[in-house]
Design a protein around this motif. Structure first.
Motif, PDB file in Angstrom:
ATOM      1  N   VAL A 352       0.848  -1.294  -0.055  1.00  0.00           N
ATOM      2  CA  VAL A 352       0.232  -0.059  -0.147  1.00  0.00           C
ATOM      3  C   VAL A 352       0.956   1.199   0.014  1.00  0.00           C
ATOM      4  O   VAL A 352       0.616   2.332  -0.542  1.00  0.00           O
ATOM      5  CB  VAL A 352      -1.132   0.106   1.332  1.00  0.00           C
ATOM      6  CG1 VAL A 352      -1.728   1.327   1.211  1.00  0.00           C
ATOM      7  CG2 VAL A 352      -1.886  -1.335   1.188  1.00  0.00           C
ATOM      8  N   GLY A 353       2.001   1.190   0.604  1.00  0.00           N
ATOM      9  CA  GLY A 353       2.710   2.406   0.858  1.00  0.00           C
ATOM     10  C   GLY A 353       2.656   2.974   2.183  1.00  0.00           C
ATOM     11  O   GLY A 353       2.558   2.359   2.951  1.00  0.00           O
ATOM     12  N   ARG A 354       2.623   4.286   2.443  1.00  0.00           N
ATOM     13  CA  ARG A 354       2.856   4.859   3.779  1.00  0.00           C
ATOM     14  C   ARG A 354       1.329   4.819   4.285  1.00  0.00           C
ATOM     15  O   ARG A 354       0.428   5.167   3.440  1.00  0.00           O
ATOM     16  CB  ARG A 354       3.187   6.250   3.296  1.00  0.00           C
ATOM     17  CG  ARG A 354       3.390   7.020   5.028  1.00  0.00           C
ATOM     18  CD  ARG A 354       4.017   8.376   4.822  1.00  0.00           C
ATOM     19  NE  ARG A 354       5.303   8.405   4.496  1.00  0.00           N
ATOM     20  CZ  ARG A 354       6.133   9.298   4.529  1.00  0.00           C
ATOM     21  NH1 ARG A 354       5.637  10.656   4.732  1.00  0.00           N
ATOM     22  NH2 ARG A 354       7.562   9.340   4.006  1.00  0.00           N
ATOM     23  N   ILE A 355       1.319   4.419   5.400  1.00  0.00           N
ATOM     24  CA  ILE A 355      -0.238   4.459   6.161  1.00  0.00           C
ATOM     25  C   ILE A 355      -0.037   5.274   7.304  1.00  0.00           C
ATOM     26  O   ILE A 355       0.861   5.077   7.951  1.00  0.00           O
ATOM     27  CB  ILE A 355      -0.339   3.176   6.556  1.00  0.00           C
ATOM     28  CG1 ILE A 355      -0.892   2.086   5.204  1.00  0.00           C
ATOM     29  CG2 ILE A 355      -1.860   3.049   7.100  1.00  0.00           C
ATOM     30  CD1 ILE A 355      -1.007   0.667   5.634  1.00  0.00           C
ATOM     31  N   SER A 356      -0.940   6.224   7.395  1.00  0.00           N
ATOM     32  CA  SER A 356      -1.102   7.219   8.498  1.00  0.00           C
ATOM     33  C   SER A 356      -2.172   6.762   9.594  1.00  0.00           C
ATOM     34  O   SER A 356      -3.167   6.929   8.787  1.00  0.00           O
ATOM     35  CB  SER A 356      -0.983   8.746   8.259  1.00  0.00           C
ATOM     36  OG  SER A 356      -0.095   8.845   7.283  1.00  0.00           O
ATOM     37  N   ARG A 391      -3.933  14.820  -1.189  1.00  0.00           N
ATOM     38  CA  ARG A 391      -5.449  13.906  -1.154  1.00  0.00           C
ATOM     39  C   ARG A 391      -5.306  12.890  -0.411  1.00  0.00           C
ATOM     40  O   ARG A 391      -4.346  12.070  -0.494  1.00  0.00           O
ATOM     41  CB  ARG A 391      -5.471  13.879  -2.709  1.00  0.00           C
ATOM     42  CG  ARG A 391      -6.831  13.282  -3.136  1.00  0.00           C
ATOM     43  CD  ARG A 391      -7.078  12.936  -4.564  1.00  0.00           C
ATOM     44  NE  ARG A 391      -8.373  12.609  -4.903  1.00  0.00           N
ATOM     45  CZ  ARG A 391      -9.530  13.186  -4.885  1.00  0.00           C
ATOM     46  NH1 ARG A 391      -9.338  14.438  -4.935  1.00  0.00           N
ATOM     47  NH2 ARG A 391     -10.646  12.743  -5.368  1.00  0.00           N
ATOM     48  N   VAL A 392      -5.986  12.643   0.304  1.00  0.00           N
ATOM     49  CA  VAL A 392      -6.397  11.426   1.366  1.00  0.00           C
ATOM     50  C   VAL A 392      -6.616  10.417   0.333  1.00  0.00           C
ATOM     51  O   VAL A 392      -7.838  10.545  -0.457  1.00  0.00           O
ATOM     52  CB  VAL A 392      -7.792  11.693   2.341  1.00  0.00           C
ATOM     53  CG1 VAL A 392      -7.862  10.322   2.983  1.00  0.00           C
ATOM     54  CG2 VAL A 392      -7.329  12.957   3.188  1.00  0.00           C
ATOM     55  N   GLY A 393      -6.081   9.120   0.721  1.00  0.00           N
ATOM     56  CA  GLY A 393      -6.543   8.075  -0.049  1.00  0.00           C
ATOM     57  C   GLY A 393      -7.681   7.292   0.664  1.00  0.00           C
ATOM     58  O   GLY A 393      -8.579   8.043   1.418  1.00  0.00           O
ATOM     59  N   ALA A 394      -7.795   6.113   0.813  1.00  0.00           N
ATOM     60  CA  ALA A 394      -8.718   5.218   1.318  1.00  0.00           C
ATOM     61  C   ALA A 394      -8.693   5.425   2.902  1.00  0.00           C
ATOM     62  O   ALA A 394      -7.727   5.586   3.487  1.00  0.00           O
ATOM     63  CB  ALA A 394      -8.695   3.989   0.763  1.00  0.00           C
ATOM     64  N   LEU A 395      -9.900   5.482   3.342  1.00  0.00           N
ATOM     65  CA  LEU A 395      -9.803   5.275   4.956  1.00  0.00           C
ATOM     66  C   LEU A 395     -10.063   3.893   5.238  1.00  0.00           C
ATOM     67  O   LEU A 395     -10.908   2.952   4.685  1.00  0.00           O
ATOM     68  CB  LEU A 395     -10.919   6.258   5.576  1.00  0.00           C
ATOM     69  CG  LEU A 395     -10.862   7.511   5.505  1.00  0.00           C
ATOM     70  CD1 LEU A 395     -12.117   8.051   6.263  1.00  0.00           C
ATOM     71  CD2 LEU A 395      -9.402   8.180   6.024  1.00  0.00           C
ATOM     72  N   THR A 396      -9.294   3.316   6.320  1.00  0.00           N
ATOM     73  CA  THR A 396      -9.438   1.786   6.756  1.00  0.00           C
ATOM     74  C   THR A 396      -9.418   1.712   8.208  1.00  0.00           C
ATOM     75  O   THR A 396      -8.775   2.831   8.873  1.00  0.00           O
ATOM     76  CB  THR A 396      -8.246   0.964   6.171  1.00  0.00           C
ATOM     77  OG1 THR A 396      -6.913   1.583   6.363  1.00  0.00           O
ATOM     78  CG2 THR A 396      -8.458   0.828   4.565  1.00  0.00           C
ATOM     79  N   SER A 397      -9.897   0.553   8.782  1.00  0.00           N
ATOM     80  CA  SER A 397      -9.738   0.183  10.131  1.00  0.00           C
ATOM     81  C   SER A 397      -8.796  -0.993  10.283  1.00  0.00           C
ATOM     82  O   SER A 397      -9.085  -1.907   9.574  1.00  0.00           O
ATOM     83  CB  SER A 397     -11.175  -0.182  10.849  1.00  0.00           C
ATOM     84  OG  SER A 397     -11.105  -0.431  11.921  1.00  0.00           O
ATOM     85  N   PRO A 398      -7.937  -0.688  11.111  1.00  0.00           N
ATOM     86  CA  PRO A 398      -6.832  -2.002  11.097  1.00  0.00           C
ATOM     87  C   PRO A 398      -7.303  -3.236  11.990  1.00  0.00           C
ATOM     88  O   PRO A 398      -8.025  -3.019  12.917  1.00  0.00           O
ATOM     89  CB  PRO A 398      -5.577  -1.374  11.459  1.00  0.00           C
ATOM     90  CG  PRO A 398      -5.883  -0.261  12.384  1.00  0.00           C
ATOM     91  CD  PRO A 398      -7.384   0.203  11.935  1.00  0.00           C
ATOM     92  N   PHE A 399      -6.863  -4.254  11.480  1.00  0.00           N
ATOM     93  CA  PHE A 399      -6.897  -5.547  12.627  1.00  0.00           C
ATOM     94  C   PHE A 399      -6.094  -6.326  12.131  1.00  0.00           C
ATOM     95  O   PHE A 399      -6.144  -7.099  11.262  1.00  0.00           O
ATOM     96  CB  PHE A 399      -8.373  -5.931  12.293  1.00  0.00           C
ATOM     97  CG  PHE A 399      -9.087  -6.783  13.563  1.00  0.00           C
ATOM     98  CD1 PHE A 399      -9.665  -5.866  14.557  1.00  0.00           C
ATOM     99  CD2 PHE A 399      -8.990  -8.207  13.808  1.00  0.00           C
ATOM    100  CE1 PHE A 399     -10.194  -6.421  15.911  1.00  0.00           C
ATOM    101  CE2 PHE A 399      -9.508  -8.823  14.783  1.00  0.00           C
ATOM    102  CZ  PHE A 399      -9.947  -7.975  15.920  1.00  0.00           C
ATOM    103  N   GLY A 400      -4.883  -6.471  12.951  1.00  0.00           N
ATOM    104  CA  GLY A 400      -3.545  -7.330  12.630  1.00  0.00           C
ATOM    105  C   GLY A 400      -2.943  -6.508  11.508  1.00  0.00           C
ATOM    106  O   GLY A 400      -2.847  -5.312  11.262  1.00  0.00           O
ATOM    107  N   LYS A 419      -1.339   6.664   1.525  1.00  0.00           N
ATOM    108  CA  LYS A 419      -1.197   7.552   0.272  1.00  0.00           C
ATOM    109  C   LYS A 419      -0.969   9.123   0.876  1.00  0.00           C
ATOM    110  O   LYS A 419      -1.009   9.827  -0.071  1.00  0.00           O
ATOM    111  CB  LYS A 419      -1.898   7.225  -0.875  1.00  0.00           C
ATOM    112  CG  LYS A 419      -1.724   5.790  -1.374  1.00  0.00           C
ATOM    113  CD  LYS A 419      -2.624   5.682  -2.542  1.00  0.00           C
ATOM    114  CE  LYS A 419      -2.707   4.326  -3.187  1.00  0.00           C
ATOM    115  NZ  LYS A 419      -3.468   3.958  -4.270  1.00  0.00           N
ATOM    116  N   LEU A 420      -0.670   9.254   2.174  1.00  0.00           N
ATOM    117  CA  LEU A 420      -0.177  10.738   2.424  1.00  0.00           C
ATOM    118  C   LEU A 420       1.122  10.773   2.319  1.00  0.00           C
ATOM    119  O   LEU A 420       1.955  10.372   3.312  1.00  0.00           O
ATOM    120  CB  LEU A 420      -0.755  10.958   3.614  1.00  0.00           C
ATOM    121  CG  LEU A 420      -2.023  11.230   4.091  1.00  0.00           C
ATOM    122  CD1 LEU A 420      -2.528  11.667   5.457  1.00  0.00           C
ATOM    123  CD2 LEU A 420      -2.654  12.462   3.190  1.00  0.00           C
ATOM    124  N   GLY A 421       1.661  11.272   1.186  1.00  0.00           N
ATOM    125  CA  GLY A 421       3.131  11.082   0.926  1.00  0.00           C
ATOM    126  C   GLY A 421       3.842  12.015   1.766  1.00  0.00           C
ATOM    127  O   GLY A 421       5.066  11.761   1.962  1.00  0.00           O
TER     128      GLY A 421
END
Length: 735
Positions: A352-356, A391-400, A419-421
């Motif tokens: 995915v690349g960078r995740i914030s 530009r904000v990419g997808a919003l997700t909720s982590p689980f493991g 994708k917040l570079g």
């Protein structure tokens, strides 16, 4: 608490969501390494229905899927978010590393949370509770964060729950140990042949009911007469502790007068005191037994979190300004308000690349919208300030290792943004039409140096990019390009932090690096006056080289640098070549004259020389100037100067003696001590920098993990002759 039915709602296979801040609870788990934080999170996830008995979610992911470095090191090294859904509430559990080297991840978790669960292992010594965990407790107390304590590992032989809760009262309660009391007592099962009796359930001190977990599902039963007698004393102390924190000032008089206080009143007052951060209940928890669906104490803990811990609406948000520092009104946790979110963690995913990971303090964050990124005042650590739109990419909720899509993230909630570079940990996300900047949280200062070199030419080309990605993820790391020693230095928090940095460079970013000895920036100076003659005369046919200069060198006070004086008379050195002599002298001073370190605090006086009408040149007089300085050094006593730091060490009073003794053994001069609050002292000393290269590690040992220090450069001083001789010998061997 404890009267509630076994109501829960599973979230297996989908991301828990919340539409209102009132339905969110953000809880950070804090505890010493090995206290059982991650196991507790797994037990809560099982009880909430987020995972099955094998710890797996419907789509195959597991809550225990860790970073590859965590697998190899067998310890948590980063903050992880586990969102659960229970009884209509979304609970964001923030699991933090327990090892002191990763306190930056812990501070990020504290920033993102509204309450803290301190996890204490019954199998660990009291010293483990009293060390780094106590320091975090004090940090939470300073900002009024609500706290509760969870005791784990009750199945360990020879554990004493009553004694441990007493220790917690002494350590965490301070002047008021009755503000730290158990809500439940463990119920012991039949004694085994080895004399160990397992914990099969809990008795609620307020409800006076037994919660039996021996079947793997909580069952409520009435206590027998023997158990009632056991409850009475602890129940009375708990009631008095709750009433002491009650807002109803008549309650204590009524209770002391013999009135039976209604349990509902007590529970309401308890929940209010917990939310205010004035009362800190102690609970017990354990994973589910074989085949069980509910771990011991997990339902009671979920009830405390949802009913006793505050909502995001009750938390005061950090102060905000415009990016250029103009104060703005305080934020409110309103989904309809202006967007203000903060990056609390940055990670890299190979696909995915960078995740914030962000905490939204105001407004609502949505996928694919453009936000302004502002931050973050850490340029001294290799993190550039940001003031850009992204530009904000997808919003997700982590689980493991799973990332489940989210449609939005409202104020008070947490989510991962792809994708917040440009955004890094500590940066603020806000509306592009109204950019804002949040007040940063305190980052620990990294004080353990790691000097590195690229392993090969190919690695050298990738090194700068790898280092940039590394420090973007970890604001507790400082990148230094030392101009004096020509070394690339990563400043870390400890040895484990250093090893993780090396491993990430090598395995995550594909940069092979070698750790090399860290060099301290020494200096050289003349111990007394001297003189030198530089003669550069060459005749090899054609145009020759001719330059002769004579100089005097004398020492100057510290901090004077290199001073050049022209006292030539009669044109012995033509005016156009005097700057050439100075250039040659200064170039040689920068290279050093004895052990290869810069020469400082001297006056060089050009007093005479000779020139040739044809063969003299700028280059010839530069060479002659350098030769003259080297000859003067050969005839003089050269001192090596080492940097001395002002060091301030904050430790509990009981470690002041060992710390002062240790500093003295490092050639340090203790210049004073100051009280720094109850039971704490600041020791001030001046210590040669070469002696505290590893002090970040050594202080931990001397103070049992309770000490902190900072250092600032003071000056350079003459190094003792026997140490200076060793440095010169090493320089000669390396030349």
């Amino acid at each position: 608490m404890g009267d509630k039915a076994n109501a829960h709602s599973g979230a297996a296979g989908r991301a828990p969501t919340a539409d209102r801040p009132a339905d969110i609870r953000n809880v950070v788990l804090v505890g010493h390494s090995g206290s059982g934080k991650t196991t507790l999170v797994e037990a809560l996830a099982l009880t909430a229905g987020a995972v099955n008995r094998a710890g797996r979610v419907e789509d195959g992911g597991t809550i225990s899927d860790h970073d590859e470095i965590e697998h190899r090191q067998q310890r948590s090294v980063q903050l992880s978010l586990v969102p659960l859904e229970w009884d209509g509430y979304k609970i964001n559990l923030l699991d933090t590393p327990g090892y002191a080297d990763f306190v930056g991840e812990l501070r990020a978790g504290l920033r993102a949370a509204d309450a803290a669960l301190f996890v204490v292992s019954a199998a660990q010594e009291a010293d483990a509770v009293a060390g780094s965990t106590r320091m975090v407790w004090e940090e939470c107390a300073a900002v009024g964060m609500p706290r509760a304590i969870v005791v784990t590992h009750l199945d360990t032989a020879r554990t004493d729950f009553a004694a441990l809760t007493g220790v917690c009262g002494e350590i965490f309660g301070g002047d008021d140990p009755d503000a730290v009391l158990p809500l439940y007592l463990p119920v012991l099962g039949p004694e085994a042949p080895d004399g160990h009796a397992p914990v099969t359930g809990l008795v609620g001190l307020l409800s006076e009911r037994i919660f039996d977990y021996s079947s793997g599902v909580r069952q409520e039963v009435a206590p027998d007469d023997g158990q009632k007698a056991l409850i009475a004393e602890a129940r009375g102390r708990l009631i008095e502790g709750i009433i002491a924190e009650s807002e109803d000032e008549t309650l204590m008089d009524r209770y002391l007068g013999g009135e039976e206080i209604d349990v509902k009143t007590l529970i309401d007052d308890l929940e209010k005191a917990v939310a205010r951060g004035t009362f800190h209940p102690v609970l017990a928890a354990a994973p589910a037994t074989e085949g069980g669906k509910q771990g011991l104490g997990t339902l009671e803990l979920l009830e405390l979190v949802t009913r006793g811990f505050p909502t995001p609406l009750e938390r005061e948000a950090p102060a905000v300004t415009t990016p250029d520092g103009v104060p703005r009104p305080p934020l409110t946790c309103d989904p309809e308000g202006p967007l203000v979110a903060e990056v609390v963690k940055t990670a890299s995913d190979p696909y995915v690349g960078r995740i914030s990971l962000v905490r939204v303090f105001s407004g609502t964050l949505r996928p694919d919208e453009t936000v302004h990124v502002s931050g973050h005042g850490l340029a001294d650590r290799g993190h550039e300030d940001h003031d850009v739109d992204e530009r904000v990419g997808a919003l997700t909720s982590p689980f493991g290792k799973q990332q489940r899509p989210l449609g939005r993230c409202v104020a008070g909630d947490l989510a991962c943004v792809a994708k917040l570079g440009r955004a890094e940990t500590g940066d603020t996300l806000s509306s592009k039409d109204d950019p804002l900047l949040m007040e940063p949280w305190t980052m620990p200062d990294p004080l353990l140096p790691l000097a590195i070199e690229a392993h090969s030419k190919a690695d050298e080309d990738r090194l700068s990019q790898g280092l940039a990605r590394l420090v973007a993820e970890d604001p507790t790391m400082r990148l230094e390009q030392n101009q004096d020693t020509r070394q690339v230095v990563l400043w870390c928090l400890g040895e484990a932090h250093r090893e993780v940095a090396l491993e990430r460079l090598r395995n995550r970013y594909g940069v092979q690096v070698d750790a090399v000895p860290h060099k301290v920036p020494l200096r050289e100076t003349f111990a007394g006056p001297s003189a030198g003659r530089g003669r550069h005369v060459k005749q090899s046919g054609g145009h020759g080289q001719f330059a002769i200069c004579e100089i005097d060198v004398e020492p100057l006070p510290p901090g004077s640098g290199v001073e050049f004086v022209d006292k030539v008379v009669g044109g012995a050195v033509p005016r156009q070549f005097i700057p050439s002599v100075e250039k040659g002298v200064r170039a040689q001073a920068a290279r050093g004259v004895a052990a290869g370190y810069p020469l400082v605090d001297v006056r060089v006086t050009l007093r005479d020389g000779k020139a040739h009408s044809v063969d003299s040149s700028d280059a010839a007089f530069q060479t002659a100037g350098a030769l003259a300085l080297r000859e003067a050094a050969a005839e003089a006593s050269i001192q090596l100067l080492e940097p001395v730091d002002e060091v301030q060490v904050l430790v509990p009073d009981e470690y002041v003696g060992p710390v002062m003794s240790d500093l003295s053994g490092r050639r340090g001069r203790v210049v004073g001590t100051d009280q720094a609050g109850p039971g704490r002292t600041v020791v001030r000393a001046e210590v040669p920098e070469i002696e505290i290269d590893r002090y970040a590690v050594d202080l931990r040992s001397v103070s049992h993990g309770t000490g902190r220090f900072d250092r600032t450069y003071a000056r350079h001083e003459a190094m003792p002759p026997h140490l200076a001789d060793k440095i010169r010998e090493q320089a000669e061997k390396g030349s």
